[in-house]
Design a protein around this motif. Structure first.
Motif, PDB file in Angstrom:
ATOM      1  N   CYS A  69      -0.624  -4.246   2.356  1.00  0.00           N
ATOM      2  CA  CYS A  69       0.925  -3.648   3.825  1.00  0.00           C
ATOM      3  C   CYS A  69       2.202  -3.585   2.830  1.00  0.00           C
ATOM      4  O   CYS A  69       1.927  -4.729   1.820  1.00  0.00           O
ATOM      5  N   CYS A  72       3.900  -7.552   2.798  1.00  0.00           N
ATOM      6  CA  CYS A  72       3.273  -8.804   2.248  1.00  0.00           C
ATOM      7  C   CYS A  72       2.294  -8.763   0.999  1.00  0.00           C
ATOM      8  O   CYS A  72       1.820  -9.457   0.791  1.00  0.00           O
ATOM      9  N   CYS A 119       0.120  -4.916   8.737  1.00  0.00           N
ATOM     10  CA  CYS A 119      -0.354  -5.690   8.658  1.00  0.00           C
ATOM     11  C   CYS A 119      -0.230  -4.947   9.837  1.00  0.00           C
ATOM     12  O   CYS A 119       0.848  -5.075  10.880  1.00  0.00           O
ATOM     13  N   CYS A 123       4.027  -7.361  10.018  1.00  0.00           N
ATOM     14  CA  CYS A 123       3.405  -8.223   9.401  1.00  0.00           C
ATOM     15  C   CYS A 123       3.941 -10.050   9.623  1.00  0.00           C
ATOM     16  O   CYS A 123       5.604  -9.580  10.145  1.00  0.00           O
TER      17      CYS A 123
HETATM   18 ZN   LIG Z   1       1.426  -7.657   5.346  1.00  0.00          ZN
END
Ligand SMILES: [Zn+2]
Length: 158
Positions: A69, A72, A119, A123
């Motif tokens: 991602c 993150c 994500c 995220c």
């Molecule tokens: Zn993420």
């Protein structure tokens, strides 16, 4: 199972096509890095035939890549699909009676990769990053302040 990526030219006759289908070991993608990894098999189905003096391979392939991602860094699954793989090769350029199209398919799969991924559903770390972006953009506004002041002066002059 990598045999699916090899076309036996001596078995192909003008006007006939050979179909292939099945899962491929993703090792031919040669990606086992931290930023990009293929663990899942590559599902492929397609056909090969000879048209005039060319070998033609058309196929549909899909697999799943793993990429971090952008926010993150968590590895996430990214579905990759090559809907129209179409590859031709002049028969006179085929040095043996077999033709291995793994490199061509690999290039096409890598072209389908998104530049970056996040994500699913956004995220959860996005908020902390947003706070950081907000801070840096307000600093930017400060540096522009003298110019907006000038604009006001010009307006006063009119
Ligand atoms: Zn993420």
């Amino acid at each position: 199972m990598q045999d699916l990526l090899t076309i036996y030219l001596d078995r192909l006759h003008q006007g006939e096509s050979e179909t292939f289908q099945g899962p491929l070991d993703p090792s031919f993608l040669e990606c086992k890095e931290t930023e990009l990894c293929f663990d899942a098999p590559v599902e492929i189905e397609g056909k090969a035939y000879i048209a005039n003096d060319h070998l033609v391979i058309s196929a549909h392939a899909k697999t799943t890549a793993k990429m971090p991602c952008i926010i993150c860094n968590e590895m996430i699954f990214v579905p990759i699909e090559v809907t129209h793989f179409y590859h031709t090769k002049a028969l006179e350029d085929c040095s043996s009676s077999t033709y291995h199209f793994a490199p061509a398919l690999r290039d096409q799969i890598l072209l389908e990769l998104p530049r970056y991924v996040e994500c699913e559903g956004g995220c959860k770390e996005r908020d902390s990053v947003k706070r950081f972006i907000k801070n840096s953009s307000s600093e930017k506004e400060d540096t522009h302040f003298p110019f907006s002041g000038l604009e006001q002066l010009e307006n006063l002059g009119d």
